[in-house]
Design an enzyme around this catalytic site. Structure first.
Site, PDB file in Angstrom:
ATOM      1  N   HIS A  78      52.612  95.292 -48.208  1.00 33.89           N
ATOM      2  CA  HIS A  78      51.438  96.012 -48.719  1.00 33.89           C
ATOM      3  C   HIS A  78      51.554  96.260 -50.223  1.00 33.89           C
ATOM      4  O   HIS A  78      50.978  97.226 -50.735  1.00 33.89           O
ATOM      5  CB  HIS A  78      51.273  97.362 -48.015  1.00 33.89           C
ATOM      6  CG  HIS A  78      50.709  97.269 -46.630  1.00 33.89           C
ATOM      7  ND1 HIS A  78      51.435  96.798 -45.567  1.00 33.89           N
ATOM      8  CD2 HIS A  78      49.494  97.585 -46.129  1.00 33.89           C
ATOM      9  CE1 HIS A  78      50.682  96.836 -44.466  1.00 33.89           C
ATOM     10  NE2 HIS A  78      49.507  97.318 -44.777  1.00 33.89           N
ATOM     11  N   GLU A 122      40.421  89.266 -40.848  1.00 32.53           N
ATOM     12  CA  GLU A 122      40.230  88.839 -42.235  1.00 32.53           C
ATOM     13  C   GLU A 122      39.672  87.431 -42.352  1.00 32.53           C
ATOM     14  O   GLU A 122      38.948  87.131 -43.305  1.00 32.53           O
ATOM     15  CB  GLU A 122      41.548  88.971 -43.013  1.00 32.53           C
ATOM     16  CG  GLU A 122      41.894  90.396 -43.435  1.00 32.53           C
ATOM     17  CD  GLU A 122      42.473  91.258 -42.328  1.00 32.53           C
ATOM     18  OE1 GLU A 122      42.730  90.700 -41.227  1.00 32.53           O
ATOM     19  OE2 GLU A 122      42.685  92.460 -42.532  1.00 32.53           O
TER      20      GLU A 122
HETATM   21  C1  LIG Z   1      45.968  91.952 -41.180  1.00 35.60           C
HETATM   22  C2  LIG Z   1      45.800  93.392 -41.431  1.00 35.60           C
HETATM   23  N1  LIG Z   1      44.567  93.894 -41.622  1.00 35.60           N
HETATM   24  C3  LIG Z   1      44.387  95.197 -41.856  1.00 35.60           C
HETATM   25  C4  LIG Z   1      45.460  96.057 -41.901  1.00 35.60           C
HETATM   26  C5  LIG Z   1      45.263  97.528 -42.198  1.00 35.60           C
HETATM   27  N2  LIG Z   1      45.470  98.298 -40.976  1.00 35.60           N
HETATM   28  C6  LIG Z   1      46.656  98.842 -40.700  1.00 35.60           C
HETATM   29  S1  LIG Z   1      46.669  99.609 -39.213  1.00 35.60           S
HETATM   30  C7  LIG Z   1      45.062  99.193 -38.939  1.00 35.60           C
HETATM   31  C8  LIG Z   1      44.391  99.625 -37.686  1.00 35.60           C
HETATM   32  C9  LIG Z   1      45.053  99.072 -36.487  1.00 35.60           C
HETATM   33  O1  LIG Z   1      44.350  99.460 -35.366  1.00 35.60           O
HETATM   34  P1  LIG Z   1      45.005  99.346 -33.928  1.00 35.60           P
HETATM   35  O2  LIG Z   1      45.485  97.957 -33.719  1.00 35.60           O
HETATM   36  O3  LIG Z   1      44.033  99.864 -32.949  1.00 35.60           O
HETATM   37  O4  LIG Z   1      46.300 100.263 -34.006  1.00 35.60           O
HETATM   38  P2  LIG Z   1      46.392 101.836 -34.172  1.00 35.60           P
HETATM   39  O5  LIG Z   1      46.513 102.121 -35.644  1.00 35.60           O
HETATM   40  O6  LIG Z   1      45.179 102.431 -33.580  1.00 35.60           O
HETATM   41  O7  LIG Z   1      47.640 102.216 -33.467  1.00 35.60           O
HETATM   42  C10 LIG Z   1      44.547  98.482 -40.003  1.00 35.60           C
HETATM   43  C11 LIG Z   1      43.166  97.989 -40.093  1.00 35.60           C
HETATM   44  C12 LIG Z   1      46.737  95.500 -41.719  1.00 35.60           C
HETATM   45  N3  LIG Z   1      47.828  96.247 -41.801  1.00 35.60           N
HETATM   46  N4  LIG Z   1      46.874  94.194 -41.458  1.00 35.60           N
END
Ligand SMILES: Cc1ncc(C[n+]2csc(CCOP(=O)(O)OP(=O)(O)O)c2C)c(N)n1
Ligand SMILES: Cc1ncc(C[n+]2csc(CCOP(=O)(O)OP(=O)(O)O)c2C)c(N)n1
Ligand SMILES: [Mg+2]
Ligand SMILES: [Mg+2]
Lengths: 331, 332, 332, 331
Positions: free
Chosen positions: B134, B65
């Site tokens: 959230h 972000e």
């Molecule tokens: C700071 C922040 N940005 C965006 C999100 C939205 N978000 C939640 S899970 C996720 C993806 C996470 O990807 P990864 O770290 O690969 O974990 P996975 O879901 O694949 O287990 C996102 C973008 C968030 N929760 N927090």
């Protein structure tokens, strides 16, 4: 500067590298002096000792290219074409300064020169540089952005996010690290477990090289390669310049400090990038001592004039200037 | 607005349509954010845009972000008109420096030279069981930052007009969708139109009390108004629409008419934007007030997950009715 | 406090001494932050601590404010009592998620199981020509976050007692030094003592108006009081000391006595903590107010660098006097 | 699991690895089912497909060691010893849940088990894990912290700051990356220019290894080495587990999505870590199909009980519970 490489560089460029370094040095010495006389308020972070980095980097750029900077931003602005009068006035908080006195040393900028601003927040300039690089790619205008940042800043999140995003989006950008071995008063090896910041480049999928940051030609050569790469659409690269600041983190004390030894400071001062380069230029018969002196004198005169200009300039008027420039009014 | 035919669409679709029209209208506009590109956004608010405008103009970014906002700042500073998305308003926290130290201050710090036509879109508010990280409404932080404009539309029509104004504005703006309103519907004309930033809307006229309602609370205030009307109480409802600049004049005018004010927002009451509004009203309309200015807002706790708690946490028509009655039953 | 001898020390030294005494007192206390260790902090506020307690207990960290706060959270969650430093209050922005989404909410989100005896120290305020990103007062953001306690001492004596209370408190606290007060002096007893969090101090009694002053503004209010007294105007000065929890009772009591209130703080007025205080006063003491509650604070602009602008930007005794007079010249 | 290595692992550990995986799987399948029936409110991020990572990692830990987690945290909590009843109750927002219904799926935690919390903010768990690791070193208690995080999270600042700080301070921590090739609905290769997250380890000065995240023994072996390293004061390491989530980012749809192909999903499902491991165990005559079935049935019964418990549990009462647990009261 081995002779083989030197021959590839035009005399014009060599003079340009030299001039930009001297412009930085003399401005910084003057600013330091004024700060110690309390004629410049606030914090001041001098670039003395690191001139080869900004100069080598910026000479490799076109005028229309952009740079981002740090809290130690005077050198970058000068190297990108910054004028002494509005700089000096800004340092003093005068209305005639680059920022009308509202920014000061730590926020000095000139967007018209593609200088995206000194920045008071460590690492924060990097994502902004990425944004400019994105715009260049978007507009397909062939421009390149160069982000300057310190060794210490590579430990903060904004640097990481910016570097990764630039690589993911394959942007025309050069990451230019000024590794001066300290972040404020803390030595690099106490806050990171690696020696070379360039080792971080691989984590983003870009090439990383190390150069002698006291050798302006080495910096310039590395920057040229990286800038060309970026301009050709081959994506980001990182250059780590091993350098050193001769003065303290802020202000002008240099020797006699506890966080680094005088021997260390003196050793680095032996490798003063301007002295080194002038010796090389003399040896190569490109510029003799006399000529160099003249250049110093000419620049010093310009600085003296700038100081006079700044001192005679008015302070901003709170009644008029306080609330302007907060928003852009609809036209 | 003299529309003859009503064109009813969803709030979320109004957002998407406006973005598409803006992208068509101005080649300097692009969108960047997490999942906004090929997938169309986690709430499908960007659906179809990447297909129409390509990876170059509707850009998927890493989870970063700070760099997302920085991308917008840098691109805006050199002449583009970026729209960058923070998936949830709660994520302003990871990008706060870029928003409030960089975007907001750049123009001033640079003595006016910088122009930052940057729009940050995000989704705020509770109601989806999304819990403490959230569901927040953080507008109070943003209006405390000189240099930002802050917008929170309460219906699809305003959404479109305000979003167009944000994107065309030469300042950093933060545009918040309410995630529990994405499916709500309303009249939205085709084509681009602007609603000026800083003009409140008088949603309903009334003489007994004024309710200043923000975002989703506007519809709750309307429900409250209907119920109160049955008891013979007529409230005036004001939707500021833009929180910075804030149209205090419209509120003061109403305060001078009704003499009793209740402010309702979803954020935590303590330190919320209602405090600033109340402080200004008592400054400007001190002699007109017949009761303390009431503030209906969330209690001093993080947003709880459990539906039973979340329901009680978020203000609604019932709590607004109570607030209005408290104001009315007070002797002036 | 029944001290017979006055022991006058500097505000900054009171800070350092308190830290040393806390480190000696409790082996679970440690300090971490940028340059706080071997160098003793950029303002030398930590000087000598690393030499006495070692690299293990007075820890230099990388420039990584998110990780600095996270270090504190994780260590506190498993039983230590960390003091982590953010060199400048402006840097809360780079760490806001760890402060407001993590530290503040952990206990609630975990249903009460977490205990976070975490103290965050920082330096706020303007006056050093440090410009827009090194001069801010951001307490209004922090008091809007349930789960945090927020402390802003106005003199060396309070500094010590409040810092001890923060470090011994089982909640995340944010303790702000004012960087333009580091050299100010005052009486400070040796040894550890506590000042309860949430108790205001009546700095001066008066009957004509109440000035609620925060941080460095307390001393400006005292100057104003002296000048006003010469004109026969006696103001009561209240220093809340703790901004969360906020001792509204003491303020209300004073409001009911003087009927005229002026709040003064260094932060930007719009959305500042003065708004919340004003909103609460008019809620609780509506019938006692003879004039609108005044707010003296910074204008709606980033902190300017130039001394001429910065001087005019920060409230001072003159602007407080003006605020009091405005309140007094108003008919009730 | 080549036979030579297998022999080094006791039957007890093999059964433990298996049991933890099955516990996660069956809980997640049940939770997914309940979510699709709207009996679980809010967002739910299932761990199905990735069980080998949490299980292999946590079996390598002592009970007193700590872990940090992510938005996808159920698996981590189960692997660390989480109980079904308070988990299921928490998913449903009941007063008997681990967090009294205040946290829900995304914030599920049990500090008593050393589980430092699921986390709604990507990357935010990493600095917190670093803090726990710092405390362990400070107390010299021999404990180790394991930070779980996704591939996508390695692009955010908090991860970077935490990883660097852990290495700079030489803390007893293991960085456990679940590289499932996606961050929400965006493929890894579109948001980072490197293929292997393990390549980031060198940027901090720690070893980084890659393991097959569908092979629980491989994960366990790598984790054991890293945990031992940490426990011996040799500092942090990173393990990248190549894995895959069988369901969608949130909720239970799996196939028929646009952002990844059904072929890809099916290929990975072929390598279901539980099926793979059960086949290996059967082949090695450690556990036959019958025995495996029994274990599944036993765990399923426990889950059914937990569902009943959760369904019969009361919701928190706003009048009583809303404002508690915001602060710790002075005792
Ligand atoms: C700071 C922040 N940005 C965006 C999100 C939205 N978000 C939640 S899970 C996720 C993806 C996470 O990807 P990864 O770290 O690969 O974990 P996975 O879901 O694949 O287990 C996102 C973008 C968030 N929760 N927090
Ligand atoms: C986010 C943030 N943290 C801390 C600081 C204080 N600070 C200013 S400069 C500096 C050191 C920067 O070190 P480096 O990046 O190596 O640059 P150098 O000063 O050596 O040129 C620090 C810690 C800051 N300005 N911003
Ligand atoms: Mg450095
Ligand atoms: Mg992933």
């Amino acid at each position: 500067m081995p002779p083989t490489e030197q021959t590839k560089i035009s005399k014009e460029v060599l003079f340009d590298l030299h001039r930009r370094m001297v412009r930085i040095r003399l401005l910084e010495e003057a600013a330091g002096q004024l700060a110690s006389e309390a004629k410049i308020p606030g914090f001041i972070h001098l670039y003395v000792g690191e001139e080869a980095v900004a100069s080598g980097g910026c000479v490799a750029l076109k005028d229309e290219d952009q740079i981002s900077s740090t809290h130690r931003g005077h050198g970058h602005l000068v190297a990108k074409g910054g004028q002494f009068k509005p700089m000096m006035a800004e340092f003093m908080g005068k209305a005639t300064g680059y920022c009308k006195g509202k920014g000061g040393s730590m926020h000095i900028s000139d967007l018209d020169l593609g200088m995206l601003g000194a920045n008071g927040i460590v690492g924060a300039g990097v994502p902004i540089a990425v944004g400019a690089a994105f715009a260049n790619k978007y507009k397909n205008n062939g421009l390149v952005t160069m982000a300057f940042f310190g060794d210490g800043s590579t430990n903060i999140g904004a640097f990481h996010e910016g570097a990764n995003m630039a690589c993911a989006l394959h942007l025309p950008i050069v990451f230019m690290c000024e590794n001066n071995e300290y972040a404020e008063y803390t030595a690099r090896d106490r806050v990171m477990a690696i020696t070379d910041v360039a080792d971080r480049a691989a984590a983003y999928g870009m090439p990383g090289v190390i150069v002698d940051g006291m050798d302006v030609v080495a910096v310039y050569e590395a920057a040229r390669v990286a800038v060309e790469r970026a301009r050709n659409g081959e994506g980001p690269s990182m250059i780590e310049c091993k350098t050193y600041r001769f003065y303290d983190h802020a202000g002008v004390s240099g020797l006699g400090r506890t966080y680094r030894s005088d021997e260390e400071v003196k050793e680095w001062m032996e490798r003063d990038p301007i002295k080194l380069f002038e010796a090389q230029l003399a040896k190569a018969k490109v510029m003799n001592e006399e000529q160099a002196k003249e250049i110093h004198a000419e620049i010093q005169a310009e600085i003296d004039e700038a100081i006079e200009f700044a001192e005679n300039s008015p302070m901003p008027d709170p009644a008029v200037d306080m609330l302007t420039d907060v928003y852009t009014e609809a036209s | 607005m003299a529309e003859t035919e009503e064109r009813i669409i969803r709030y979320n679709d109004a957002f998407k349509e406006t973005l598409a029209e803006l992208l068509r209208d101005d080649p300097d506009v692009f969108i960047a954010g997490e999942d906004v590109g090929r997938y169309g956004g986690v709430f499908q608010s960007f659906a179809g845009l990447n297909a129409e405008f390509g990876d170059e103009r509707v850009v998927d970014t890493p989870i970063a972000e700070q760099a997302i906002i920085g991308l917008g700042i840098g691109a805006a500073a050199v002449g583009l008109r970026p729209i960058v998305d923070l998936m949830f308003m709660d994520f302003v926290m990871v990008a706060m420096d870029q928003i409030a130290n960089q975007a907001a201050k750049m123009k001033y710090m640079f003595g006016g030279k910088a122009t930052l036509p940057l729009t940050i879109t995000t989704t705020g508010g509770a109601g989806l069981g999304a819990a403490a990280q959230h569901s927040q409404s953080l507008e109070a932080w943003l209006v405390h930052v000189p240099g930002l404009k802050v917008v929170f539309p309460s219906n699809p029509y305003d959404l479109k007009g305000l979003l167009v104004s944000c994107v065309r504005d030469d300042n950093p703006t933060i545009f918040t969708l309410h995630k529990a309103m994405l499916g709500s519907q309303g009249h939205v004309p085709e084509g681009l139109y602007e609603i000026p930033l800083g003009e409140a809307r008088v949603v309903r006229e009334g003489s007994d009390a004024t309710v200043v309602a923000i975002g989703r609370m506007v519809s709750e205030a309307e429900k409250a108004a209907a119920a109160l009307a049955e008891e013979g109480i007529e409230i005036e409802i004001i939707d500021p629409r833009t929180l910075m600049p804030f149209d205090i004049e419209t509120v003061i005018k109403s305060a001078k008419k009704t003499n009793r004010i209740v402010i309702v927002h979803e954020a935590v009451r303590h330190g919320g934007i209602g405090a600033e509004i109340a402080a200004q009203i008592q400054e400007e309309a001190f002699d007109y007030l017949d009761a303390p200015i009431g503030r209906i807002a969330a209690p001093f706790a993080p947003v709880p997950f459990s539906p039973s708690l979340e329901r009680a946490y978020v203000p609604d028509a019932a709590s607004i009715i109570q607030g209005v009655k408290d104001a009315l039953h007070r002797n002036g």
